[in-house]
Enzyme design. Structure first.
Site, PDB file in Angstrom:
ATOM      1  N   GLY A  86       0.838  -1.192   0.000  1.00  0.00           N
ATOM      2  CA  GLY A  86       0.000   0.000   0.000  1.00  0.00           C
ATOM      3  C   GLY A  86       0.873   1.241   0.000  1.00  0.00           C
ATOM      4  O   GLY A  86       1.978   1.227   0.549  1.00  0.00           O
ATOM      5  N   CYS A 111       5.751  -0.158   7.223  1.00  0.00           N
ATOM      6  CA  CYS A 111       5.399   1.020   6.422  1.00  0.00           C
ATOM      7  C   CYS A 111       6.592   1.380   5.540  1.00  0.00           C
ATOM      8  O   CYS A 111       7.730   1.351   6.007  1.00  0.00           O
ATOM      9  CB  CYS A 111       5.064   2.176   7.357  1.00  0.00           C
ATOM     10  SG  CYS A 111       4.604   3.693   6.498  1.00  0.00           S
ATOM     11  N   LEU A 112       6.322   1.721   4.284  1.00  0.00           N
ATOM     12  CA  LEU A 112       7.419   2.093   3.380  1.00  0.00           C
ATOM     13  C   LEU A 112       8.126   3.363   3.852  1.00  0.00           C
ATOM     14  O   LEU A 112       9.263   3.606   3.479  1.00  0.00           O
ATOM     15  CB  LEU A 112       6.884   2.283   1.954  1.00  0.00           C
ATOM     16  CG  LEU A 112       6.372   1.008   1.271  1.00  0.00           C
ATOM     17  CD1 LEU A 112       5.758   1.334  -0.079  1.00  0.00           C
ATOM     18  CD2 LEU A 112       7.487  -0.022   1.119  1.00  0.00           C
ATOM     19  N   HIS A 125      -4.576   1.771   7.556  1.00  0.00           N
ATOM     20  CA  HIS A 125      -3.205   2.289   7.603  1.00  0.00           C
ATOM     21  C   HIS A 125      -3.010   3.392   6.555  1.00  0.00           C
ATOM     22  O   HIS A 125      -2.474   4.459   6.854  1.00  0.00           O
ATOM     23  CB  HIS A 125      -2.240   1.113   7.354  1.00  0.00           C
ATOM     24  CG  HIS A 125      -0.793   1.479   7.282  1.00  0.00           C
ATOM     25  ND1 HIS A 125       0.142   1.034   8.189  1.00  0.00           N
ATOM     26  CD2 HIS A 125      -0.092   2.234   6.393  1.00  0.00           C
ATOM     27  CE1 HIS A 125       1.334   1.507   7.876  1.00  0.00           C
ATOM     28  NE2 HIS A 125       1.223   2.240   6.779  1.00  0.00           N
ATOM     29  N   GLU A 126      -3.465   3.125   5.321  1.00  0.00           N
ATOM     30  CA  GLU A 126      -3.252   4.100   4.244  1.00  0.00           C
ATOM     31  C   GLU A 126      -4.124   5.337   4.433  1.00  0.00           C
ATOM     32  O   GLU A 126      -3.704   6.456   4.137  1.00  0.00           O
ATOM     33  CB  GLU A 126      -3.525   3.460   2.872  1.00  0.00           C
ATOM     34  CG  GLU A 126      -2.640   2.261   2.538  1.00  0.00           C
ATOM     35  CD  GLU A 126      -1.152   2.537   2.670  1.00  0.00           C
ATOM     36  OE1 GLU A 126      -0.715   3.682   2.450  1.00  0.00           O
ATOM     37  OE2 GLU A 126      -0.415   1.602   3.015  1.00  0.00           O
ATOM     38  N   GLN A 179       2.999   9.953   1.022  1.00  0.00           N
ATOM     39  CA  GLN A 179       4.341   9.381   1.183  1.00  0.00           C
ATOM     40  C   GLN A 179       5.298   9.780   0.069  1.00  0.00           C
ATOM     41  O   GLN A 179       6.508   9.643   0.217  1.00  0.00           O
ATOM     42  CB  GLN A 179       4.257   7.849   1.270  1.00  0.00           C
ATOM     43  CG  GLN A 179       3.541   7.362   2.523  1.00  0.00           C
ATOM     44  CD  GLN A 179       3.375   5.858   2.500  1.00  0.00           C
ATOM     45  OE1 GLN A 179       2.427   5.348   1.924  1.00  0.00           O
ATOM     46  NE2 GLN A 179       4.303   5.152   3.125  1.00  0.00           N
ATOM     47  N   HIS A 211      -2.444   7.795   6.586  1.00  0.00           N
ATOM     48  CA  HIS A 211      -1.422   8.618   5.923  1.00  0.00           C
ATOM     49  C   HIS A 211      -2.039   9.899   5.370  1.00  0.00           C
ATOM     50  O   HIS A 211      -1.434  10.970   5.451  1.00  0.00           O
ATOM     51  CB  HIS A 211      -0.780   7.845   4.765  1.00  0.00           C
ATOM     52  CG  HIS A 211       0.357   6.950   5.170  1.00  0.00           C
ATOM     53  ND1 HIS A 211       1.489   7.418   5.805  1.00  0.00           N
ATOM     54  CD2 HIS A 211       0.548   5.617   5.015  1.00  0.00           C
ATOM     55  CE1 HIS A 211       2.324   6.400   6.026  1.00  0.00           C
ATOM     56  NE2 HIS A 211       1.772   5.291   5.560  1.00  0.00           N
TER      57      HIS A 211
END
Ligand code: ZN
Length: 220
Positions: A96, A142-143, A184-185, A101, A188
């Protein structure tokens, strides 16, 4: 969100992740019978321009705290953004990625929780509501916070509403890994990171780890 790697230290998380993938393939339910077409619709139609990988912001970068604004029109520029985000997410082995991000503060998310990158999902102006009160903890990565994983309790089931890559509204019900990923996304887009759910002590440790990582990268 990031896939777990098969490192020794996260072996348990890895088991959990694989378990959830198995469950997930059975429990993801779409709200109507057009569901399977929904996934196909979000795939590239061959009309996109060359895709580009984009740099991913890393915690504690303050730009990750920006609240994203809604997309007014899903036009070619937004579709290009979606394609670039998918390319960036797949390259980083994520499941994701939110536009926040990559320092684009619009309400756009891409996801693919399949094992073989075959189910890209595009969420433009996403909204979700929990189905029931039940929450479950699941190890998340997480990226924007590489090589760190922690358990975060999230709603077990959610109903998602969003626009797809063509600007068409859709609705789906999700649980398991997909439900976690949606929450989660979405966070962000609100400037929230999964480490915000940890104790200040743990968050501080992650912060130090990341600062060390960035120093090493700058010195290299
Ligand atoms: Zn993330």
């Amino acid at each position: 969100m990031k896939r777990f790697k098969g490192l020794h230290g996260v072996a348990r998380a890895q088991d959990r992740y694989q378990h959830d993938i198995v469950v997930n393939s059975k429990v993801v339910r779409l709200a109507d019978t057009g569901g399977s077409q929904l996934i196909l619709k979000t795939q590239h139609n061959g009309d996109c321009n060359a895709m580009a990988k984009l740099p991913i912001l890393e915690f504690p970068d303050e730009r990750l705290r920006t609240k994203a604004v809604p997309v007014e029109t899903v036009d070619d520029e937004v579709r290009q953004l979606v394609d670039d985000m998918l390319e960036t997410m797949y390259d980083a082995r994520g499941i994701g990625l939110a536009a926040t991000q990559i320092d684009v503060h619009r309400r756009v998310v891409v996801m693919d929780v399949s094992d073989d990158n075959s189910q890209p999902l595009v969420l433009i102006n996403p909204r979700y509501e929990p189905i029931g009160d039940a929450k479950e903890p699941l190890s998340e990565g997480c990226l924007s916070i590489p090589e760190y994983y922690a358990e975060v309790p999230r709603y077990l089931k959610v109903k998602l509403n969003a626009l797809d890559r063509n600007g068409e509204p859709y609705e789906l019900e999700a649980d398991g890994l997909l439900a976690h990923c949606i929450q989660h996304e979405y966070d962000h887009l609100e400037g929230v990171l999964f480490v915000d759910y940890l104790s200040p002590l743990k968050r501080d440790r992650v912060m130090k780890k990341m600062q060390k990582r960035h120093k090493l990268m700058n010195d290299a």
